[in-house]
Design a protein around this motif. Structure first.
Motif, PDB file in Angstrom:
ATOM      1  N   SER A  30       1.024  -1.451  -0.374  1.00 29.07           N
ATOM      2  CA  SER A  30       0.488  -0.154   0.076  1.00 29.07           C
ATOM      3  C   SER A  30       0.462   1.050  -0.363  1.00 29.07           C
ATOM      4  O   SER A  30       0.354   2.503   0.004  1.00 29.07           O
ATOM      5  N   SER A  31       1.637   0.671  -0.208  1.00 26.20           N
ATOM      6  CA  SER A  31       2.911   2.453  -0.184  1.00 26.20           C
ATOM      7  C   SER A  31       3.328   2.502  -1.677  1.00 26.20           C
ATOM      8  O   SER A  31       3.407   1.728  -2.265  1.00 26.20           O
ATOM      9  N   LYS A 107       6.300   6.948   0.825  1.00 25.02           N
ATOM     10  CA  LYS A 107       4.928   6.984   1.226  1.00 25.02           C
ATOM     11  C   LYS A 107       4.145   5.947   2.071  1.00 25.02           C
ATOM     12  O   LYS A 107       3.903   5.259   1.480  1.00 25.02           O
ATOM     13  N   ASP A 109       0.287   5.119   2.842  1.00 23.87           N
ATOM     14  CA  ASP A 109      -0.615   5.265   3.864  1.00 23.87           C
ATOM     15  C   ASP A 109      -0.925   5.606   4.835  1.00 23.87           C
ATOM     16  O   ASP A 109      -0.452   4.695   5.602  1.00 23.87           O
ATOM     17  N   ASP A 111      -3.658   5.529   6.784  1.00 20.82           N
ATOM     18  CA  ASP A 111      -4.809   4.498   7.753  1.00 20.82           C
ATOM     19  C   ASP A 111      -4.286   3.532   7.887  1.00 20.82           C
ATOM     20  O   ASP A 111      -4.132   2.431   8.842  1.00 20.82           O
ATOM     21  N   VAL A 112      -3.468   2.765   6.722  1.00 18.95           N
ATOM     22  CA  VAL A 112      -2.458   1.825   7.401  1.00 18.95           C
ATOM     23  C   VAL A 112      -1.512   2.075   8.045  1.00 18.95           C
ATOM     24  O   VAL A 112      -1.162   0.488   9.138  1.00 18.95           O
ATOM     25  N   ALA A 115      -3.358   1.051  11.851  1.00 21.17           N
ATOM     26  CA  ALA A 115      -3.654   0.642  11.605  1.00 21.17           C
ATOM     27  C   ALA A 115      -1.902  -0.929  12.702  1.00 21.17           C
ATOM     28  O   ALA A 115      -2.555  -1.146  13.505  1.00 21.17           O
TER      29      ALA A 115
END
Lengths: 161, 880
Positions: A30-31, A107, A109, A111-112, A115
């Motif tokens: 997710s980065s 970078k 995220d 939210d991730v 979490a």
């Protein structure tokens, strides 16, 4: 840079060292891996915050104030974490970050990141450590400024008298 | 509104009701003879022996005579039912017209309700009254006169026939009517009370539902769903009880009628049989009476039913009346569409002893006296409860004072029609209501007060329009045409739509909304067929942007579309499609299931590669996402596989080996084929798509476009470097490429470049115009509170009022914008009067006059210049 390499980068950083492999991969997936040239801006003070940045190579300068009033306040280097405060506080960016030279950052995220940190006590503790260090540095800076301001005031009082 | 329902019916449909009555009376002779003929047939044609018979001078044998009579009977029946059909259709039309009229009257009255009345009236009640509750009334209107006349007349005809045959049998037929006529109204009265109760309970229920819906967040926030459910249950319980009682009473009435109906034949058989045996009555007459009696029960039943419905509708009408006659309703004449010129307002604004009192006696404004000049900029300062907001609403004539008066020049505000107050005064509060439609529709809303230039209709459409006008007039509705041009350009001080747009852009800038609308415009689409020349201009912008992107400082920001090159910053699906999908058929999410797309992959020999890549992607996805709880937002944001589909992929990954790909189940095959389409090499970096697949994918792109079947032509707009793509947004058309992943500020930089190009080519106005066409959503929901407020202010300015009243109209904006907008308005107000209600006095010094309010009273009213002078004088005195 491909996914396995990013996973390797993340594993090399104490903050994420203890995460299990699938979490690490999710984080990597997710980065975004960014490459920047000297002077390029990571984000501006007042921007809305949605990610946390991890410096993989190079250095970045931190500035506060906008436009002509911009003042450099600190520099941050390899494995430094940037922008986590705005993510935790859910507030706009409190400073502007510029690449000091050629800069490679991951970078992550917001939210991730939140979490991952909230699910892993080890990571949470490490983030607390990072934040404490920053707070300590800020407090030191504040004391130093207060002392020098007091000294300056003393001087001006003596000179007037 | 008429005090009773029958008065309403007669006022609006007297002519039609009389016509129906005449038609009904016409049918009775036919009815009588259709009863008489059977007797003739039985007695004269079948039972008689004296033939031939003479009829109208002709002689007939028995069989012929019988046939003539039978055909005569047939014709009579035909006429009777033909007439009945015509009457029913006519009644239906009358009922629908009256229903439309009634609804229109009710809605028009809502628009005249005093505004404070809405605080205690629930929307749900009003809606259910105008939509559902009036419906049975409409149905009854057609029956109001015709049914009692027709059924009563039928009944009477039959009875006359019976009495003509034998008065004793006639008496027997009606023997029990008095009993029914006594009992049924008694029962009906009880029913009426219940019906009233039911209407009230149902209204309360709709109020409850609308309250639950609007307060649903509170319910979630406090876990009070059980309480909401219980309250609802209680109310439907009450309704259930009432309804069942109604049902029982109704059923009892029906039962009573049936029993009585079945008792009468007893008299017939006994008395009639006796008379026939005695020879006092012919057998034919008895048969005819029995047939007539069978016909008798139906009109009698209908009459009773009509009586019940009448009572029902009477109650409903009374209850509508209660709700639609609130005290203090605006006079109808004040909302009339004006004929000629609407005068301007000027002079002194003088409020004398102004008082606003609600029905509980609380005075929001209590004997306020003040005056100011229309040209002045006035600050009204007062906290909540000071009455400043009510004062502003009274100045705008949104509410009418309980006592006291406001004069503007010589005009008494309370007596001015809305065509003056609504055109010469602008009022903006913190809550700006937007209507469904585009930003432009909402911006121009204050200019659309009456149709000014009629729409053009031709052929079929003209006929339809004529019919529409005819029906509208017939039902007392307004005949104003929604398709006409309603925009009053003169009111905005411009000549045509083009100039109005120009003016709108200026005003949007003044309220700080121009940048937002520009962004809407970039995200909007435009149809080049409807706006010739626009495509060319945007293509020019595309060209210029591309040249700018070639500058060394901007390289690496955008990967432009190129039909002959693979674009590594967009997904495989987009690369093959190489266009914008139109409609759901080629939707990028599901393009991997499209049979044509799959055939294209087969054709270029990519199917196997897709399957093996799909398997690898599936493995990665399963590993990454299998530990997440099902509803986790990361699925939506990052995963190629939805949470619901994950188990299927888990099973697939476990059982399928790379060697098994040739003989997969069709379902598994579909699962795998869909995954590679979602890959964006530069973003996902899974290392699954190397350079070697790019050429085959480019071949697929070409094959896809070349072989595109006719049926799919309208489902995609291809990216062509020299033509405008009407399905894509303006921004995508100018950019004509994808932002490159891995550049932090690319969005900002490219946004800046696009703005630069747009300004160089002077396209900004055009884009703002496109932005004006973007939809605001229901209640303006797609705009932020600040955007709504700015839009509200823009439209208040657009109509060039003589007096602008801002009731904390900038409360939703940040401090800086508030101050900036205030500065602009104060500077540019000129001759326009400006009244600004503020909670705090800190900005008051920027105005000409300050009116301070507290507890509903004006506690200070002074000119600021004078205050400053006094202060200066005081300073000077102190200095000496």
């Amino acid at each position: 840079m491909q996914l396995p390499e990013i996973v390797a980068v993340l594993r090399g950083i104490p903050l994420f060292a203890k995460l299990d492999s699938s979490k690490l991969k999710l984080l990597a997936f997710s980065s975004t891996y960014l490459t920047m040239d000297a002077g390029e801006v990571l984000f501006f003070e007042g921007d809305p915050a949605d990610s946390v940045y991890l410096i993989d190579e190079g250095e970045a300068n931190i500035f506060t104030g906008r436009g002509a009033k911009e003042v450099k306040v600190a520099q941050i280097g390899r494995h430094g974490l940037v922008g986590e405060m705005a993510i935790f506080r859910d507030s706009p960016r409190s400073a502007t970050i510029r690449a000091a030279g050629r800069l490679k950052v991951l970078k992550i995220d917001g939210d991730v990141f939140r979490a991952v940190v909230s699910e892993n006590p080890e990571a949470a503790l490490t983030v607390m450590g990072i934040l404490s260090d920053k707070l300590a540095a800020t407090t030191d800076e504040y004391e130093r400024l207060k002392a020098s301001a007091a000294a300056a005031k003393d001087r001006s009082v003596t000179s007037q008298a | 509104m008429e005090p009773t329902f029958f008065k309403f019916i007669f006022r609006y449909s007297k002519r039609q009701q009389i016509y129906l009555l005449v038609l009904t009376c016409l049918s009775f002779p036919f009815l009588y003879y259709s009863l008489e003929l059977p007797k003739l047939i039985v007695n004269d044609a079948i039972g008689s022996e004296s033939f031939p018979k003479t009829l109208w001078g002709w002689e007939f044998e028995q069989i012929n005579y019988l046939m003539i009579l039978c055909f005569g009977f047939l014709i009579l029946v035909g006429i009777r039912f033909g007439l009945r059909y015509y009457v029913n259709v006519y009644k239906g039309q009358l009922g629908e017209r009256m229903l439309r009229r009634l609804r229109y009257i009710l809605f028009a009255r809502i628009l005249r309700f005093p505004v404070p009345h809405f605080r205690k009236t629930s929307q749900g009640e009003l809606i259910s009254m105008v939509t559902a509750e009036v419906e049975p009334l409409g149905g009854f209107i057609g029956d109001a006169v015709a049914v009692p006349a027709f059924e009563g007349g039928t009944l009477l005809t039959i009875l006359i026939f019976m009495f003509a045959q034998d008065w004793m049998l006639g008496l027997a037929a009606v023997a029990l009517y008095p009993v029914q006529m006594y009992l049924i109204p008694k029962l009906q009265r009880q029913l009426n009370l219940l019906a009233k109760e039911r209407v009230r309970a149902v209204r309360k229920l709709s109020e409850r539902i609308s309250e639950s819906v609007s307060g649903v967040e509170e319910m979630h926030a406090h876990d009070t769903s059980e309480r909401e459910r219980s309250e609802f249950a209680q109310q439907v319980g009450v309704i259930q009880g009432i309804r069942f009682q109604i049902y029982r009473k109704k059923f009892f009435i029906k039962f009573l009628n049936n029993v009585i109906g079945q008792l009468t034949p007893f008299f017939f058989y006994s008395i009639g049989g006796y008379l026939v045996i005695k020879g006092d009555l012919t057998f034919g007459a008895l048969v005819a009476i029995l047939a007539a009696y069978k016909d008798l029960s139906s009109p009698w039943k209908e009459l009773l039913r009509w009586y019940q419905v009448k009572e029902d509708t009477r109650i409903k009408y009374d209850q509508l009346l209660e709700q639609f006659q609130p005290a203090g309703m605006l006079d109808e004449d004040l909302q009339r569409v004006p004929d000629g010129h609407v005068p301007r307002l000027s002079g002194q604004v003088v409020a004398t002893n102004l008082t606003l009192q609600d029905e509980s006696g609380v005075r929001a404004v209590d004997g306020a006296n003040f005056q100011f000049d229309m040209g002045e900029n006035v600050a009204v300062v007062g906290g909540s409860g000071s009455g400043s907001d009510s004062l502003a609403q009274m100045l705008a004539r949104i509410i009418v004072p309980t006592s006291g008066s406001i004069f503007i020049g010589d005009a008494n505000l309370a007596a001015l029609p809305e065509s003056v107050t609504g055109r010469r005064i602008s009022y903006v509060s913190q809550n700006v209501a937007l209507f469904r439609g585009s930003v432009g529709d909402n911006l121009f809303y204050p200019l659309m007060r009456q149709p000014l230039r009629s729409g053009a209709y031709e052929g079929e459409a003209a006929k339809r329009h004529e019919k529409y006008i005819m029906e509208a007039l017939e039902t007392g509705n307004t005949a104003s045409d929604m398709e006409a041009d309603w925009i009053d350009y003169e009111a905005a001080g411009v000549a045509d739509l083009d100039a109005l747009t120009e003016r709108a852009v200026e005003i949007l800038k003044a309220v700080g909304l121009d940048e937002d609308i520009y962004v809407f415009g970039l995200q909007g689409t435009v149809d080049p067929d409807r706006d010739p020349g626009i495509a060319e201009q945007f293509l020019k912008a595309r060209d210029m942007l591309r040249r700018r992107l070639e500058d060394s400082e901007f390289t690496g920001l955008v990967e432009s579309f190129d039909r002959d090159a693979y674009n590594r910053n967009m997904s495989v699906a987009e690369n093959v499609l190489f266009g914008t999908p139109i409609g759901p058929v080629l939707d990028l999410e599901h393009i991997g299931e499209n049979p044509y797309m799959l055939s294209v992959l087969d054709q270029v020999g990519l199917t196997e590669k897709f399957l093996s890549t799909g398997l690898q992607v599936a493995k990665v996805m399963v590993e990454l996402f299998q530990d997440l709880p099902a509803g986790h937002e990361f699925f939506e944001r990052f995963s190629f596989i939805s949470a619901e589909a994950l188990p299927a992929y888990q099973a697939l990954v476990r059982k399928v080996e790379p060697g098994d790909l040739e003989d997969l189940d069709p379902e598994d095959r579909t699962l795998l084929m869909s995954l590679p389409f979602k890959l964006i090499p530069e973003r996902h970096r899974l290392g699954l798509l190397d350079g070697s697949i790019e050429q085959p994918l480019l071949r697929a792109r070409r094959a896809f476009a070349d072989g595109l079947p006719e049926s799919l032509r309208s489902s995609v707009a291809f990216f062509e470097s020299d033509s405008y793509n009407p399905a894509a947004t303006v921004q995508d058309n100018i950019l004509f490429g994808k932002l490159i992943y891995g550049r932090q500020q690319s969005q900002r930089e490219v946004g800046g470049l696009i703005a630069e190009v747009v300004d160089t080519l002077q396209l900004r106005r055009k884009i703002v115009e496109i932005g004006l066409n973007s939809q605001v959503g229901i209640g303006g929901g797609r705009l932020s509170a600040a955007q709504r407020q700015r839009l509200g202010m823009a439209r208040a300015l657009l109509k060039r009022p003589d007096l602008l009243i801002l009731d904390e109209a900038t409360a939703n904006l940040d401090r800086l914008s508030q101050s900036e907008i205030m500065r602009r308005l104060l500077e540019e107000s000129g001759e326009m009067g400006l009244v600004w209600v503020l909670t705090h006095g800190e900005d008051a010094s920027r105005f000409d006059r300050l009116i301070e309010m507290d507890g509903g009273r004006v506690v200070a009213n002074h000119s600021i210049a004078k205050v400053a002078q006094i202060d200066n004088a005081a300073d000077a005195a102190a200095g000496e």
